[in-house]
Motif scaffolding. Structure first.
Motif, PDB file in Angstrom:
ATOM      1  N   ILE A 297       2.320   6.978  -6.192  1.00  0.00           N
ATOM      2  CA  ILE A 297       1.181   6.497  -5.409  1.00  0.00           C
ATOM      3  C   ILE A 297       1.195   4.973  -5.327  1.00  0.00           C
ATOM      4  N   LEU A 298       1.452   4.330  -6.468  1.00  0.00           N
ATOM      5  CA  LEU A 298       1.482   2.866  -6.488  1.00  0.00           C
ATOM      6  C   LEU A 298       2.630   2.324  -5.638  1.00  0.00           C
ATOM      7  N   CYS A 299       3.838   2.871  -5.826  1.00  0.00           N
ATOM      8  CA  CYS A 299       5.004   2.387  -5.067  1.00  0.00           C
ATOM      9  C   CYS A 299       4.849   2.665  -3.578  1.00  0.00           C
ATOM     10  N   GLY A 300       4.398   3.886  -3.260  1.00  0.00           N
ATOM     11  CA  GLY A 300       4.244   4.252  -1.853  1.00  0.00           C
ATOM     12  C   GLY A 300       3.176   3.431  -1.159  1.00  0.00           C
ATOM     13  N   CYS A 301       2.010   3.292  -1.794  1.00  0.00           N
ATOM     14  CA  CYS A 301       0.892   2.588  -1.152  1.00  0.00           C
ATOM     15  C   CYS A 301       1.115   1.072  -1.089  1.00  0.00           C
ATOM     16  N   PHE A 302       1.563   0.480  -2.200  1.00  0.00           N
ATOM     17  CA  PHE A 302       1.813  -0.965  -2.167  1.00  0.00           C
ATOM     18  C   PHE A 302       3.034  -1.293  -1.293  1.00  0.00           C
ATOM     19  N   GLY A 303       4.011  -0.403  -1.288  1.00  0.00           N
ATOM     20  CA  GLY A 303       5.171  -0.601  -0.407  1.00  0.00           C
ATOM     21  C   GLY A 303       4.758  -0.582   1.055  1.00  0.00           C
ATOM     22  N   TYR A 304       3.858   0.354   1.400  1.00  0.00           N
ATOM     23  CA  TYR A 304       3.368   0.421   2.778  1.00  0.00           C
ATOM     24  C   TYR A 304       2.517  -0.804   3.107  1.00  0.00           C
ATOM     25  N   ALA A 305       1.670  -1.222   2.150  1.00  0.00           N
ATOM     26  CA  ALA A 305       0.832  -2.413   2.377  1.00  0.00           C
ATOM     27  C   ALA A 305       1.704  -3.651   2.603  1.00  0.00           C
ATOM     28  N   ALA A 306       2.825  -3.731   1.867  1.00  0.00           N
ATOM     29  CA  ALA A 306       3.699  -4.903   1.973  1.00  0.00           C
ATOM     30  C   ALA A 306       4.480  -4.929   3.283  1.00  0.00           C
ATOM     31  N   PHE A 307       4.982  -3.776   3.703  1.00  0.00           N
ATOM     32  CA  PHE A 307       5.874  -3.742   4.876  1.00  0.00           C
ATOM     33  C   PHE A 307       5.209  -3.196   6.131  1.00  0.00           C
ATOM     34  N   GLY A 308       4.094  -2.480   5.948  1.00  0.00           N
ATOM     35  CA  GLY A 308       3.400  -1.932   7.102  1.00  0.00           C
ATOM     36  C   GLY A 308       4.185  -0.835   7.790  1.00  0.00           C
ATOM     37  N   ASN A 309       3.976  -0.706   9.076  1.00  0.00           N
ATOM     38  CA  ASN A 309       4.612   0.365   9.840  1.00  0.00           C
ATOM     39  C   ASN A 309       6.120   0.192   9.976  1.00  0.00           C
ATOM     40  N   LYS A 310       6.622  -0.980   9.591  1.00  0.00           N
ATOM     41  CA  LYS A 310       8.066  -1.209   9.637  1.00  0.00           C
ATOM     42  C   LYS A 310       8.704  -1.047   8.261  1.00  0.00           C
TER      43      LYS A 310
END
Length: 486
Positions: A297-310
């Motif tokens: 959850i942490l890796c997926g959510c923070f990873g998405y927050a950092a890179f966004g839709n790309k």
């Protein structure tokens, strides 16, 4: 000590210095089935689970959540976590049958299904399990090579600048990984892999933590990517058709991230018999699944927050080989080391199955059955060398490495593996065995709920497989084997 058993576990032999005896000739050094006394604990089982679960799947979670968005992505992650833990407890009870505490041991997933269900389901289980295990071997070879390539390219960028192409081929690194696996594959059985799983578990925590820390730092530094409740935007990031296929594939990637049911029985077979193995395995599953879910959850959510839709397919490579380049290098080295151990966790059941089957069908063939004792220097015991084991396991590693070279598609391959294994191995067989073992009345509330869960998971697996297959076909059309990456 080396142990052998036939398919029906009727004739168990213990070979130690030329002595052989039947199942009744056991002493304090042997378990109730005549095998060497198991020494596994909740800690070693948890390490095996974490090694099996926190694998290359964690690297694709930021991409998966980018496809699904803030609303659905974390929900799917938590749902898979809950289902995986619930069905793993059912599977743990099926290790012994008919009674989960005092019944006869079943050493493999297929034996568990044979004891509890029987019939055609045994062959279906074997097909699903071993196809998945072979696929994981290929997937881990791909992932390890991607990480090693990332190290070489980051060093190249750091030295020569980001205007340089720094083209690097995956192939040499797949060969290196294969050579390491050829050596480790000569470890006779799963019971001797605890140390390797401990190292691999530490590595998985290390690279997951680095990826998480880098994502948090990127978010804290104002490097937020463009995100949304529904993920990638139709007409901006992708077409409508691509959106649908990518969402399906993302579900497959999340399913793959939780795949360890296919080795759960083998892990449980390493545990001490007291306290009862099913109780310890349930605790180990709770520790393993809850720990990995938190990381996911942490890796997926923070990873998405950092890179966004790309968000990239492998979020560790998405930091762009920029500074601190040494930290990215270290994380990728940790991935490679982790996958060295994880490869063995998933391939030892394949090795064992083929070797047991061969000994049963050709018991007089000395090439297959004879073990040659070799004394290990400095008083470290005796290693039993077997020519068939050497040839068969070496051939297996070579074939999986060649297939990885031909089809090095990270996200597509992981999604397809997750989709194909999730329903049959994680849901269907554990649910069916629980209904049979617990004698759940037909059409009762519990029976209907379990059957509904199985049906829903089947639908999820089918749509995930369709999405991953579509992505894999698209990647194959554009791919030129053995070319360097840019």
């Amino acid at each position: 000590m080396v142990t052998h058993n036939d398919d029906n576990n009727n004739n168990l032999y213990i070979e130690q210095g030329g002595h052989a005896g039947n199942v009744h000739d056991f002493d304090k050094n042997l378990d109730d089935d005549g095998r060497a006394k198991r020494t596994g604990t909740m800690m070693t089982a948890s390490a095996h689970i974490i090694t099996a679960v926190i694998g290359s799947g964690v690297l694709s979670l930021a991409w998966a959540i980018a496809q699904l968005g803030w609303a659905i992505g974390p929900t799917v992650l938590i749902s898979f976590s809950f289902i995986t833990y619930m069905t793993s407890t059912m599977l743990a009870d099926a290790y012994r049958s008919p009674d989960p505490v005092t019944g006869k041991r079943n050493y493999t997933y297929m034996e568990v299904v044979r004891a509890n269900l029987g019939g055609r389901k045994v062959q279906l289980c074997g097909l699903a399990q071993y196809v998945n295990l072979v696929g994981v071997s290929i997937g881990y070879t791909i992932t390890a090579s991607i990480s090693m390539v990332a190290v070489k390219r980051s060093n190249c960028f750091h030295k020569y600048g980001h205007h340089v192409k720094c083209s690097t081929s995956n192939t040499p690194f797949m060969i290196i990984f294969g050579c390491i696996q050829i050596l480790l594959s000569q470890i006779p059985n799963f019971h001797e892999l605890s140390w390797l799983s401990m190292v691999a578990a530490i590595m998985s925590f290390a690279y997951s933590s680095i990826g998480l820390a880098l994502s948090i730092a990127k978010v804290a530094g104002g490097g937020l990517g463009r995100t949304s409740l529904t993920g990638v935007t139709v007409g901006v990031d992708v077409t409508a058709a691509d959106k649908v296929w990518r969402c399906f594939q993302a579900i497959g990637n999340i399913a793959f991230a939780y795949a360890y049911s296919n080795v759960l029985i083998e892990i449980q077979d390493t545990l001490k018999s007291s306290p009862p193995e099913n109780k310890i395995m349930k605790k180990a599953s709770l520790v393993g699944v809850s720990t990995t879910s938190l990381f996911y959850i942490l890796c997926g959510c923070f990873g998405y927050a950092a890179f966004g839709n790309k968000a990239p397919g492998n979020f560790l490579t998405g930091f762009g080989f920029y500074e601190p380049f040494w930290l990215i290098d270290f994380a990728n080295v940790c991935i490679a080391v982790h996958l060295v151990g994880a490869y063995q966790v998933f391939t030892q059941p394949v090795f064992s199955f083929v070797e047991t089957w061969s000994k049963k069908h050709w018991p007089e063939n000395k090439f297959i059955t004879r073990d040659h004792p070799i004394e290990i220097p400095l008083g470290n015991g005796i290693y039993y060398f077997n020519w068939f084991r050497l040839v068969w396991r070496t051939s297996y590693v070579i074939v999986t490495a060649i297939l990885a070279m031909l089809f090095p598609f990270f996200n597509d391959f992981l999604g397809l593996l997750g989709a194909l294994s999730f329903w049959p191995l994680t849901v269907f067989f554990p649910v069916e065995m629980h209904i049979s073992q617990a004698k759940v009345p037909k059409y009762s509330t519990k029976w209907v709920a379990l059957k509904t869960l199985s049906l829903v998971c089947l639908i999820v697996s089918l749509i995930a497989a369709a999405g991953s297959l579509q992505g894999l076909i698209g990647s194959v059309k554009k791919y030129k084997p053995f070319e360097a990456q840019e």
